[in-house]
Design a protein around this motif. Structure first.
Motif, PDB file in Angstrom:
ATOM      1  N   ARG A 131       0.828  -1.214   0.000  1.00 24.88           N
ATOM      2  CA  ARG A 131       0.000   0.000   0.000  1.00 24.88           C
ATOM      3  C   ARG A 131       0.856   1.255   0.000  1.00 24.88           C
ATOM      4  O   ARG A 131       0.545   2.246  -0.680  1.00 24.88           O
ATOM      5  N   LEU A 132       1.967   1.226   0.749  1.00 24.64           N
ATOM      6  CA  LEU A 132       2.853   2.392   0.762  1.00 24.64           C
ATOM      7  C   LEU A 132       3.494   2.606  -0.606  1.00 24.64           C
ATOM      8  O   LEU A 132       3.608   3.749  -1.084  1.00 24.64           O
ATOM      9  N   ARG A 133       3.912   1.538  -1.273  1.00 27.41           N
ATOM     10  CA  ARG A 133       4.522   1.673  -2.598  1.00 27.41           C
ATOM     11  C   ARG A 133       3.508   2.190  -3.614  1.00 27.41           C
ATOM     12  O   ARG A 133       3.839   3.002  -4.479  1.00 27.41           O
ATOM     13  N   ALA A 134       2.264   1.726  -3.513  1.00 25.94           N
ATOM     14  CA  ALA A 134       1.236   2.197  -4.444  1.00 25.94           C
ATOM     15  C   ALA A 134       0.964   3.679  -4.256  1.00 25.94           C
ATOM     16  O   ALA A 134       0.696   4.415  -5.212  1.00 25.94           O
ATOM     17  N   ALA A 135       1.022   4.163  -3.006  1.00 24.56           N
ATOM     18  CA  ALA A 135       0.785   5.576  -2.747  1.00 24.56           C
ATOM     19  C   ALA A 135       1.920   6.444  -3.278  1.00 24.56           C
ATOM     20  O   ALA A 135       1.704   7.595  -3.693  1.00 24.56           O
ATOM     21  N   LEU A 136       3.169   5.918  -3.254  1.00 22.45           N
ATOM     22  CA  LEU A 136       4.317   6.685  -3.707  1.00 22.45           C
ATOM     23  C   LEU A 136       4.553   6.577  -5.211  1.00 22.45           C
ATOM     24  O   LEU A 136       5.295   7.385  -5.784  1.00 22.45           O
ATOM     25  N   ARG A 137       3.942   5.587  -5.884  1.00 22.82           N
ATOM     26  CA  ARG A 137       4.199   5.393  -7.312  1.00 22.82           C
ATOM     27  C   ARG A 137       3.435   6.451  -8.116  1.00 22.82           C
ATOM     28  O   ARG A 137       2.247   6.657  -7.916  1.00 22.82           O
ATOM     29  N   PRO A 138       4.099   7.156  -9.074  1.00 21.22           N
ATOM     30  CA  PRO A 138       3.397   8.150  -9.901  1.00 21.22           C
ATOM     31  C   PRO A 138       2.403   7.460 -10.835  1.00 21.22           C
ATOM     32  O   PRO A 138       2.504   6.288 -11.158  1.00 21.22           O
ATOM     33  N   ALA A 139       1.419   8.220 -11.233  1.00 23.30           N
ATOM     34  CA  ALA A 139       0.390   7.684 -12.145  1.00 23.30           C
ATOM     35  C   ALA A 139       1.026   7.296 -13.478  1.00 23.30           C
ATOM     36  O   ALA A 139       1.923   7.978 -13.982  1.00 23.30           O
ATOM     37  N   MET A 140       0.540   6.225 -14.037  1.00 24.60           N
ATOM     38  CA  MET A 140       1.070   5.746 -15.316  1.00 24.60           C
ATOM     39  C   MET A 140       0.620   6.679 -16.436  1.00 24.60           C
ATOM     40  O   MET A 140      -0.563   6.955 -16.595  1.00 24.60           O
ATOM     41  N   GLY A 141       1.573   7.173 -17.228  1.00 27.18           N
ATOM     42  CA  GLY A 141       1.273   8.098 -18.308  1.00 27.18           C
ATOM     43  C   GLY A 141       0.896   7.379 -19.591  1.00 27.18           C
ATOM     44  O   GLY A 141       0.830   6.154 -19.658  1.00 27.18           O
ATOM     45  N   ALA A 142       0.650   8.199 -20.617  1.00 27.74           N
ATOM     46  CA  ALA A 142       0.249   7.629 -21.912  1.00 27.74           C
ATOM     47  C   ALA A 142       1.365   6.794 -22.511  1.00 27.74           C
ATOM     48  O   ALA A 142       1.109   5.798 -23.185  1.00 27.74           O
ATOM     49  N   THR A 143       2.633   7.222 -22.271  1.00 26.80           N
ATOM     50  CA  THR A 143       3.755   6.477 -22.843  1.00 26.80           C
ATOM     51  C   THR A 143       3.827   5.054 -22.278  1.00 26.80           C
ATOM     52  O   THR A 143       4.036   4.080 -23.011  1.00 26.80           O
ATOM     53  N   ALA A 144       3.627   4.941 -20.966  1.00 28.49           N
ATOM     54  CA  ALA A 144       3.643   3.612 -20.350  1.00 28.49           C
ATOM     55  C   ALA A 144       2.487   2.762 -20.863  1.00 28.49           C
ATOM     56  O   ALA A 144       2.634   1.556 -21.092  1.00 28.49           O
ATOM     57  N   ALA A 145       1.317   3.392 -21.042  1.00 22.16           N
ATOM     58  CA  ALA A 145       0.161   2.647 -21.564  1.00 22.16           C
ATOM     59  C   ALA A 145       0.425   2.165 -22.986  1.00 22.16           C
ATOM     60  O   ALA A 145       0.094   1.022 -23.347  1.00 22.16           O
ATOM     61  N   ASP A 146       1.042   3.030 -23.813  1.00 19.56           N
ATOM     62  CA  ASP A 146       1.358   2.624 -25.187  1.00 19.56           C
ATOM     63  C   ASP A 146       2.352   1.457 -25.186  1.00 19.56           C
ATOM     64  O   ASP A 146       2.243   0.519 -26.002  1.00 19.56           O
ATOM     65  N   GLY A 147       3.336   1.532 -24.293  1.00 24.72           N
ATOM     66  CA  GLY A 147       4.305   0.435 -24.223  1.00 24.72           C
ATOM     67  C   GLY A 147       3.661  -0.875 -23.800  1.00 24.72           C
ATOM     68  O   GLY A 147       4.005  -1.948 -24.298  1.00 24.72           O
ATOM     69  N   LEU A 148       2.682  -0.784 -22.872  1.00 24.45           N
ATOM     70  CA  LEU A 148       1.987  -1.991 -22.434  1.00 24.45           C
ATOM     71  C   LEU A 148       1.189  -2.609 -23.575  1.00 24.45           C
ATOM     72  O   LEU A 148       1.171  -3.835 -23.762  1.00 24.45           O
ATOM     73  N   LEU A 149       0.522  -1.760 -24.374  1.00 14.86           N
ATOM     74  CA  LEU A 149      -0.241  -2.271 -25.512  1.00 14.86           C
ATOM     75  C   LEU A 149       0.675  -2.908 -26.558  1.00 14.86           C
ATOM     76  O   LEU A 149       0.343  -3.939 -27.154  1.00 14.86           O
ATOM     77  N   ALA A 150       1.846  -2.271 -26.806  1.00 21.07           N
ATOM     78  CA  ALA A 150       2.781  -2.827 -27.786  1.00 21.07           C
ATOM     79  C   ALA A 150       3.317  -4.182 -27.324  1.00 21.07           C
ATOM     80  O   ALA A 150       3.460  -5.117 -28.114  1.00 21.07           O
ATOM     81  N   LYS A 151       3.597  -4.266 -26.002  1.00 21.61           N
ATOM     82  CA  LYS A 151       4.097  -5.543 -25.477  1.00 21.61           C
ATOM     83  C   LYS A 151       3.037  -6.628 -25.600  1.00 21.61           C
ATOM     84  O   LYS A 151       3.314  -7.768 -25.954  1.00 21.61           O
ATOM     85  N   ARG A 152       1.782  -6.253 -25.324  1.00 24.82           N
ATOM     86  CA  ARG A 152       0.697  -7.241 -25.438  1.00 24.82           C
ATOM     87  C   ARG A 152       0.501  -7.688 -26.874  1.00 24.82           C
ATOM     88  O   ARG A 152       0.228  -8.868 -27.146  1.00 24.82           O
ATOM     89  N   LYS A 153       0.672  -6.780 -27.811  1.00 26.05           N
ATOM     90  CA  LYS A 153       0.519  -7.120 -29.219  1.00 26.05           C
ATOM     91  C   LYS A 153       1.593  -8.108 -29.666  1.00 26.05           C
ATOM     92  O   LYS A 153       1.341  -9.047 -30.433  1.00 26.05           O
ATOM     93  N   GLN A 154       2.843  -7.916 -29.164  1.00 25.93           N
ATOM     94  CA  GLN A 154       3.939  -8.788 -29.571  1.00 25.93           C
ATOM     95  C   GLN A 154       3.867 -10.156 -28.888  1.00 25.93           C
ATOM     96  O   GLN A 154       4.344 -11.137 -29.438  1.00 25.93           O
ATOM     97  N   THR A 155       3.282 -10.204 -27.686  1.00 32.93           N
ATOM     98  CA  THR A 155       3.244 -11.477 -26.961  1.00 32.93           C
ATOM     99  C   THR A 155       1.970 -12.256 -27.184  1.00 32.93           C
ATOM    100  O   THR A 155       1.816 -13.342 -26.638  1.00 32.93           O
ATOM    101  N   SER A 156       1.031 -11.733 -27.977  1.00 29.05           N
ATOM    102  CA  SER A 156      -0.221 -12.446 -28.252  1.00 29.05           C
ATOM    103  C   SER A 156      -0.212 -12.949 -29.689  1.00 29.05           C
ATOM    104  O   SER A 156      -0.071 -12.153 -30.623  1.00 29.05           O
ATOM    105  N   PRO A 157      -0.341 -14.245 -29.900  1.00 31.38           N
ATOM    106  CA  PRO A 157      -0.334 -14.778 -31.267  1.00 31.38           C
ATOM    107  C   PRO A 157      -1.577 -14.372 -32.044  1.00 31.38           C
ATOM    108  O   PRO A 157      -2.687 -14.366 -31.517  1.00 31.38           O
ATOM    109  N   ALA A 158      -1.396 -14.025 -33.311  1.00 31.23           N
ATOM    110  CA  ALA A 158      -2.511 -13.653 -34.186  1.00 31.23           C
ATOM    111  C   ALA A 158      -2.905 -14.856 -35.034  1.00 31.23           C
ATOM    112  O   ALA A 158      -2.058 -15.544 -35.595  1.00 31.23           O
TER     113      ALA A 158
END
Length: 358
Positions: free
Chosen positions: A247-274
Motif C-alpha cells: 500500500r505504501l509503494r502504491a501511494a508513492l508510485r506516480p500515475a502511469m502516463g500515456a507512454t507507459a500505456a502505449d508500451g503496455l499495448l505494444a508488449k501485449r501485441k507482440q506477446t499475443s499470437p494472431a
C-alpha cells in the motif's frame, strides 16, 4: 482431483511397482507351481500341473465348475495345497474370444497401445470396463504394420478369477490361440495380474507396503501439525506486513502516463499470437496434399486436424518452424475407407513473438 486422492494413487502405483520387483526376485528364487487351466465343457475346466520336462505329473488332472458358488470345496487337499501360491495359466479356446485383424501405418507403432485402448469400443462389442484384450506382435510389410486383436468379455472369465482368489493363487495369466491357420503362432496374452504374495503371508504385498508407508506418514503428520499451526501464525503476520508495504509503494508510485500505456499495448501485441499469422505460417510449412479441416487457438496452444498422406512427417515440419514448438499428436491417427489419406490431430505451442527475428 483432490490432493489426498492424488497422493494415495501415486503411493499405490509406487508400492505396486516395488512389490512387482520383489515378486520377480522371489519367483527366481522360489519355484512356484504352474497350473494350466483349459475349458473341457462350456462350464467345466480341467486343471493340470505343468511338470518339468521328463518328469511325471505330481497330481492327476482335476475338473471343477468355476460357476459354482464354492468350486474349490470339491478339490482334494493335495490340490488345494498345490494351488495356494501357484501361478495359474488359463487358456481360452478361440470360440470364446473375438479375433480381429488390424492394420495401421508403420509410423503408428509407438502409439499402438493408446490407439487400441481408445478404439476398443469401436473394435469390439464391449466398452473398456467390460473387456479383457491383448494383441499379437506387430508384423511390418510395405510401410504398414499388421497385428491381431484378441478380446473377451470380462464376465466370461470372472468365475475363474473368483476361483483363483478362493484357492489363494499368487498369479493369473489368461491366453488364447488365434487359430492354426493364422501366421500368429504364439498365444496372445489378454490378461495378467498378481493376486497375492507368498512373502506377505498370502496377502497383497503391495497393500502391505502401502499400509507401512501410510503408518510412517501418519507419524510424520502428527509432528508436522504443531509446526504448521505455529508457522500459520507467523505467515499471517508476514502477509500483513507485506500488504502494508504494498500500500505504501502504491501511494508513492506516480500515475502511469500515456507512454507507459502505449508500451503496455505494444508488449501485449507482440506477446499475443494472431490467428492470421498462425494460418499464414501453417500454409507455408505444410506440404501439398495436406488439408487442415479444423484449427483452434487457445492462449499459446494450437490444435489442428485434417487429412494428409504422412501424418508423422508433419510433426518434424512444424517443429522446424521457429513459430512453433512441442508438436505432438493429441489423438490417434486413423485411416477411414473412402478418404484419400490419414486423419491427423496435432497440438503445438505457439511461440510468443511472430515478428522479424533479425
Amino acid at each position: 482431483m483432490k490432493l489426498t486422492e492424488a497422493i494415495e494413487r501415486g503411493l499405490t502405483v509406487w508400492t505396486a511397482s516395488v512389490a512387482t520387483a520383489i515378486e520377480a526376485v522371489a519367483d527366481r528364487q522360489l519355484r512356484r507351481p504352474r497350473i494350466l487351466i483349459r475349458y473341457d465343457q462350456p462350464e467345466t475346466v480341467v486343471m493340470t500341473v505343468q511338470a518339468p520336462p521328463k518328469a511325471k505329473p505330481t497330481l492327476a488332472p482335476a475338473r471343477v465348475n468355476p460357476a459354482a458358488g464354492a468350486a474349490h470345496v470339491g478339490l482334494s487337499p493335495e490340490w488345494l495345497r498345490t494351488l495356494r501360491g501357484a501361478a495359474l495359466e488359463i487358456h481360452l479356446a478361440a470360440e470364446s474370444v473375438l479375433i480381429r485383424p488390424l492394420d495401421y501405418p508403420k509410423q503408428a507403432e509407438p502409439f499402438l497401445d493408446g490407439m487400441i485402448r481408445t478404439q476398443i469400443g469401436r473394435l469390439t462389442p464391449w466398452n473398456l470396463e467390460q473387456v479383457l484384450y491383448g494383441y499379437s506382435a506387430p508384423r511390418t510389410a510395405n510401410d504398414r504394420i499388421a497385428l491381431t486383436l484378441a478380446a473377451t468379455p470380462r464376465a466370461l472369465v470372472q468365475p475363474l478369477l473368483a476361483l483363483a482368489d478362493q484357492v489363494g493363487a499368487a498369479k493369473l495369466v489368461i491366453t488364447t490361440d488365434v487359430g492354426s491357420g493364422s501366421p500368429d503362432a504364439a498365444p496372445i496374452q489378454i490378461f495378467k495380474t498378481s493376486l497375492r504374495s507368498s512373502l506377505a503371508g498370502g496377502r497383497d504385498l503391495g497393500r502391505v507396503l502401502k499400509l507401512g508407508w501410510l503408518s510412517v506418514a501418519a507419524t510424520t503428520a502428527v509432528l508436522l501439525i504443531a509446526t504448521t499451526l505455529i508457522g500459520g501464525y507467523v505467515d499471517g503476520e508476514l502477509d500483513d506486513a507485506q500488504a502494508q508495504v504494498a500500500r505504501l509503494r502504491a501511494a508513492l508510485r506516480p500515475a502511469m502516463g500515456a507512454t507507459a500505456a502505449d508500451g503496455l499495448l505494444a508488449k501485449r501485441k507482440q506477446t499475443s499470437p494472431a490467428s492470421v499469422i498462425v494460418l499464414d505460417t501453417l500454409s507455408k510449412i505444410l506440404p501439398d496434399g495436406t488439408y487442415v479441416v479444423e484449427m483452434h487457438i487457445e492462449n499459446d496452444r494450437l490444435q489442428i486436424s485434417g487429412l494428409t498422406q504422412d501424418a508423422p512427417a508433419l510433426i518434424g515440419l512444424i517443429e522446424q518452424s521457429p513459430q512453433f514448438s512441442r508438436a505432438t499428436f493429441y489423438a490417434p491417427t486413423t485411416r477411414t475407407a473412402g478418404e484419400a489419406g490419414e486423419r491427423f490431430h496435432i497440438e503445438a505451442r505457439i511461440n510468443a513473438y511472430f515478428g522479424d527475428r533479425a
